[in-house]
Design an enzyme around this catalytic site. Structure first.
Site, PDB file in Angstrom:
ATOM      1  N   ASN A 164     -53.358  90.905  52.411  1.00  0.00           N
ATOM      2  CA  ASN A 164     -52.868  91.806  51.371  1.00  0.00           C
ATOM      3  C   ASN A 164     -52.898  93.244  51.914  1.00  0.00           C
ATOM      4  O   ASN A 164     -53.511  94.139  51.341  1.00  0.00           O
ATOM      5  CB  ASN A 164     -53.686  91.670  50.087  1.00  0.00           C
ATOM      6  N   HIS A 194     -55.037  99.284  56.411  1.00  0.00           N
ATOM      7  CA  HIS A 194     -55.072  98.269  57.471  1.00  0.00           C
ATOM      8  C   HIS A 194     -54.100  98.635  58.603  1.00  0.00           C
ATOM      9  O   HIS A 194     -54.430  98.513  59.779  1.00  0.00           O
ATOM     10  CB  HIS A 194     -54.637  96.901  56.919  1.00  0.00           C
ATOM     11  N   GLY A 210     -62.543  99.482  58.738  1.00  0.00           N
ATOM     12  CA  GLY A 210     -62.359 100.704  57.953  1.00  0.00           C
ATOM     13  C   GLY A 210     -63.691 101.282  57.476  1.00  0.00           C
ATOM     14  O   GLY A 210     -64.621 100.540  57.157  1.00  0.00           O
ATOM     15  N   GLN A 256     -70.621  97.836  55.207  1.00  0.00           N
ATOM     16  CA  GLN A 256     -70.150  96.712  56.026  1.00  0.00           C
ATOM     17  C   GLN A 256     -70.075  97.132  57.497  1.00  0.00           C
ATOM     18  O   GLN A 256     -70.561  96.427  58.382  1.00  0.00           O
ATOM     19  CB  GLN A 256     -68.777  96.257  55.534  1.00  0.00           C
ATOM     20  N   LEU A 296     -57.437 103.579  49.425  1.00  0.00           N
ATOM     21  CA  LEU A 296     -56.598 102.374  49.353  1.00  0.00           C
ATOM     22  C   LEU A 296     -57.481 101.128  49.471  1.00  0.00           C
ATOM     23  O   LEU A 296     -58.422 101.092  50.253  1.00  0.00           O
ATOM     24  CB  LEU A 296     -55.556 102.371  50.469  1.00  0.00           C
ATOM     25  N   SER A 297     -57.181 100.139  48.652  1.00  0.00           N
ATOM     26  CA  SER A 297     -57.930  98.885  48.656  1.00  0.00           C
ATOM     27  C   SER A 297     -57.026  97.794  48.098  1.00  0.00           C
ATOM     28  O   SER A 297     -56.213  98.051  47.196  1.00  0.00           O
ATOM     29  CB  SER A 297     -59.159  99.031  47.748  1.00  0.00           C
ATOM     30  N   ARG A 338     -57.907  95.636  46.202  1.00  0.00           N
ATOM     31  CA  ARG A 338     -58.293  95.398  44.801  1.00  0.00           C
ATOM     32  C   ARG A 338     -57.689  96.431  43.840  1.00  0.00           C
ATOM     33  O   ARG A 338     -57.744  96.234  42.626  1.00  0.00           O
ATOM     34  CB  ARG A 338     -59.818  95.371  44.661  1.00  0.00           C
TER      35      ARG A 338
HETATM   36  O1  PAF Z   1     -63.352  94.025  55.132  1.00  0.00           O
HETATM   37  C1  PAF Z   1     -62.831  92.884  55.083  1.00  0.00           C
HETATM   38  O2  PAF Z   1     -61.645  92.731  54.859  1.00  0.00           O
HETATM   39  C2  PAF Z   1     -63.715  91.664  55.293  1.00  0.00           C
HETATM   40  O3  PAF Z   1     -64.996  91.878  54.799  1.00  0.00           O
HETATM   41  C3  PAF Z   1     -63.779  91.206  56.761  1.00  0.00           C
HETATM   42  C4  PAF Z   1     -64.430  92.240  57.665  1.00  0.00           C
HETATM   43  C5  PAF Z   1     -62.375  90.903  57.273  1.00  0.00           C
HETATM   44  C6  PAF Z   1     -64.611  89.917  56.869  1.00  0.00           C
HETATM   45  O4  PAF Z   1     -64.091  88.904  56.073  1.00  0.00           O
END
Ligand code: PAF
Length: 277
Positions: free
Chosen positions: A28, A33, A142, A148, A179-180, A182
């Protein structure tokens, strides 16, 4: 650009590549990205993106089923940016029940981990699997998902993976909303309100830059502001960038992190702050 869903075929395609830059995603895809994909090209002659909605990192009452799966549209966006898209099925990634996990450091139980128990364990496990499958020299994530990124950096350092981890700046809509994937869950009214999360963090940043040092008070006022706008706040915290611990008065490089829900949508944001000595 090749789209590959089998691990064996991916390994055959990547054998002999010596400068692989890898961007793992759950698909998505948005401009955030794509920005990472462009940066990846600066670091590798072969750019690989993965698209995999990882069941292990979703809790039982979270949006795994609902998470948008848009492979064809994602591949169209990736044309010309990457060389290989790895889009495995759940069965390809988890042919048997996964019984071996990455146990991230205790920081994984705080901030987003407090509201999403097990999330970072599932995330770190799939990222390690993906890194082992793709074997890149460089991987990009990101900075919107700040915690994370921190946990991945720790995992890579402590498990001695020979991979450089690069954090990409958060890409924002014109009004400042990060941007996300979700964001598309937001109703029109919620979308107008959503920018208030970033505005709140910017006000906190300004308060610190103006000499505010009562971090507890600054956090509390931010939570109250969000609640008065109808948000359900998971956390708003001022932490040190180096170890994501609660900021002390001698810390210089800080990050303000927040997660809050607007209706059914949980949004994250963060801003970095440098405090003058
Ligand atoms: O940030 C994400 O989209 C996810 O957490 C990742 C790093 C692809 C792991 O599933």
């Amino acid at each position: 650009m090749e789209v590959i869903s089998s691990i064996t075929q991916l390994r055959a395609r990547l054998a002999g590549e010596c400068a692989i830059a890898f961007v793992p995603t759950m698909g998505n895809l948005h401009e955030g990205h794509l920005d990472l994909m462009r940066r990846a090209r600066e670091h590798g002659s072969c750019v690989v993106a993965s698209i995999f909605v990882n069941p292990l990192q979703f809790g039982p009452n979270e949006d795994f089923d609902q998470y948008p799966r848009t492979l064809a549209a994602d591949c169209a966006k990736l044309q010309g940016l990457v060389d290989v898209v790895f889009a495995p099925s759940v069965n390809e990634m988890y042919p048997a029940q996964q019984t071996v996990f990455v146990e991230p450091s205790p920081i994984a139980d705080e901030l987003c981990g407090a509201a999403r128990p097990g999330h970072f364990r599932g995330m770190a496990t799939v990222v390690l699997k993906l890194l082992n499958i793709v074997q890149p020299q460089v991987a990009l994530f990101g900075k919107k998902d700040y915690q994370q990124l921190y946990i991945i950096r720790q995992m890579v350092a402590q498990l001695n993976l020979p991979i450089q981890i690069i954090g990409g700046e958060t890409v924002r809509a014109a009004d400042g909303l990060a941007l996300s994937s979700r964001n598309q869950y937001l109703t029109e009214a919620e979308r107008s309100e959503a920018v208030f999360l970033n505005r709140t963090l910017q006000s906190m940043r300004a308060a610190i830059l103006n000499g505010g040092r009562d971090y507890e008070l600054i956090q509390q006022q931010a939570v109250e502001a969000l609640v008065s706008h109808g948000w359900l706040v998971d956390y708003v915290e001022i932490r040190t960038r180096q170890d994501l611990r609660r900021a002390t008065l001698d810390a210089r490089n800080l990050v303000i992190l927040a997660a809050a829900r607007l209706g059914k949508t949980r949004l994250l944001d963060n801003v970095e702050v440098c405090v003058e000595a």
